[in-house]
Write a protein that holds these residues in place. Structure first.
Motif: not given
Length: 231
Positions: A15-19, A98-99, A104-108, A112-118
Motif C-alpha cells: 500500500a505504501e509503495l503504491i502511495e 479493471d483488474y 505488478f509493475n508500479p508504472l503499469e 491503469r490509474v491514469r486511463s481510468l481517471i481519463r
C-alpha cells in the motif's frame, strides 16, 4: 484539481509503495488496511478512484466492491494475487472497472490509474466526422455525454464509467457492429490482447442493467463479429 485515491490493501508495504508512486504523480491518497475501514472512509469523504486488493481480513475486496456499487460509480482498479481467468471475471462481474495481477509493475499501475481517471472524468470517445452528439435518445433510453449519465424513462441508470463508455460508443453508432477489439481500443484506449474477456464481462453487466429497466434486449450480439445497438 487533484484526484483523491483510496488504496485498500492489508499488506502495508504494498500500500505504501503504491502511495509513493501515486503521490509522485500529484494524486492525493489515503490507505485503508481492510474492507471495513475502506467503507468507513467512504462514508466520511468522497474518493475519485479506488485501488482495491481482494484478499483481506474482516471483509474482502469483492464484498467491498459489491457494497460500493450499490450507490457509487467510482472507478475501481482491483488488484489480486489470483491470476486465473475466472478470478478476473469474478472481479469484473462484481463491478470492478479493471483488474491487475500481483506482483505488478508500479508504472503499469500508474498507467491503469491514469486511463481510468481519463475515461471516468474526461470521457471523449472517438466518433466519425459529423456524428458527434452530446445527447442521445434511443426510445426510452437517454444518454448525456456532458454529465456522463444515462436514464430510462427519466430513471437514472447506475453505470460505471466503463459501462457508460461502451454504451455511448454503441449508441452513438446505432446499427454498427463493433468487435471486442474495437470496443476495447475505443474505450480503454489500450492495445487489445487476444483472449481478453474484459469486454465480454462489461457487456454482460451493461446488458443486464439495460434489460432490467427496458424489459427487452438492446445490445445485440452478432456471433463471431461483435456487438451493436439497434435504434
Amino acid at each position: 484539481m487533484n484526484r483523491r485515491i483510496l488504496i485498500v490493501d492489508d499488506e502495508r508495504e504494498i500500500a505504501e509503495l503504491i502511495e509513493i508512486y501515486l503521490k509522485n504523480e500529484g494524486y492525493e491518497t489515503e490507505i485503508a488496511g481492510d474492507g471495513e475501514q475502506a467503507l468507513e472512509l467512504f462514508e466520511q469523504k468522497p474518493f475519485d478512484l479506488v485501488v482495491l486488493d481482494i484478499m483481506m481480513p474482516r471483509m474482502d475486496g469483492l464484498e467491498v466492491c459489491r457494497r460500493l456499487r450499490r450507490d457509487q460509480s467510482v472507478p475501481i482498479l482491483m488488484v489480486s494475487a489470483k491470476a486465473e481467468d475466472m478470478d478476473k471475471i469474478m472481479g469484473l462481474m462484481t463491478g470492478a472497472d479493471d483488474y491487475m495481477i500481483k506482483p505488478f509493475n508500479p508504472l503499469e499501475l500508474l498507467a491503469r490509474v491514469r486511463s481510468l481517471i481519463r475515461r471516468s472524468y474526461q470521457f471523449s470517445p472517438p466518433l466519425n466526422a459529423g456524428s458527434k452528439r452530446e445527447e442521445l435518445t434511443l426510445g426510452a433510453l437517454a444518454i448525456d455525454k456532458a454529465s456522463h449519465t444515462a436514464s430510462v424513462n427519466g430513471k437514472p441508470l447506475n453505470l460505471t464509467s466503463t459501462e457508460f463508455g461502451i454504451l455511448y460508443l454503441l449508441a452513438s453508432h446505432s446499427g454498427r457492429v463493433f468487435s471486442a477489439e474495437e470496443i476495447f481500443q475505443h474505450v480503454w484506449k489500450e492495445k487489445y490482447f487476444e483472449s481478453n474477456n474484459t469486454v465480454m464481462v462489461h457487456i454482460s453487466k451493461l446488458r443486464d442493467k439495460l434489460e432490467q429497466e427496458l424489459g427487452d434486449k438492446m445490445i445485440i450480439t452478432v456471433w463471431g463479429v461483435g456487438y451493436k445497438i439497434e435504434a
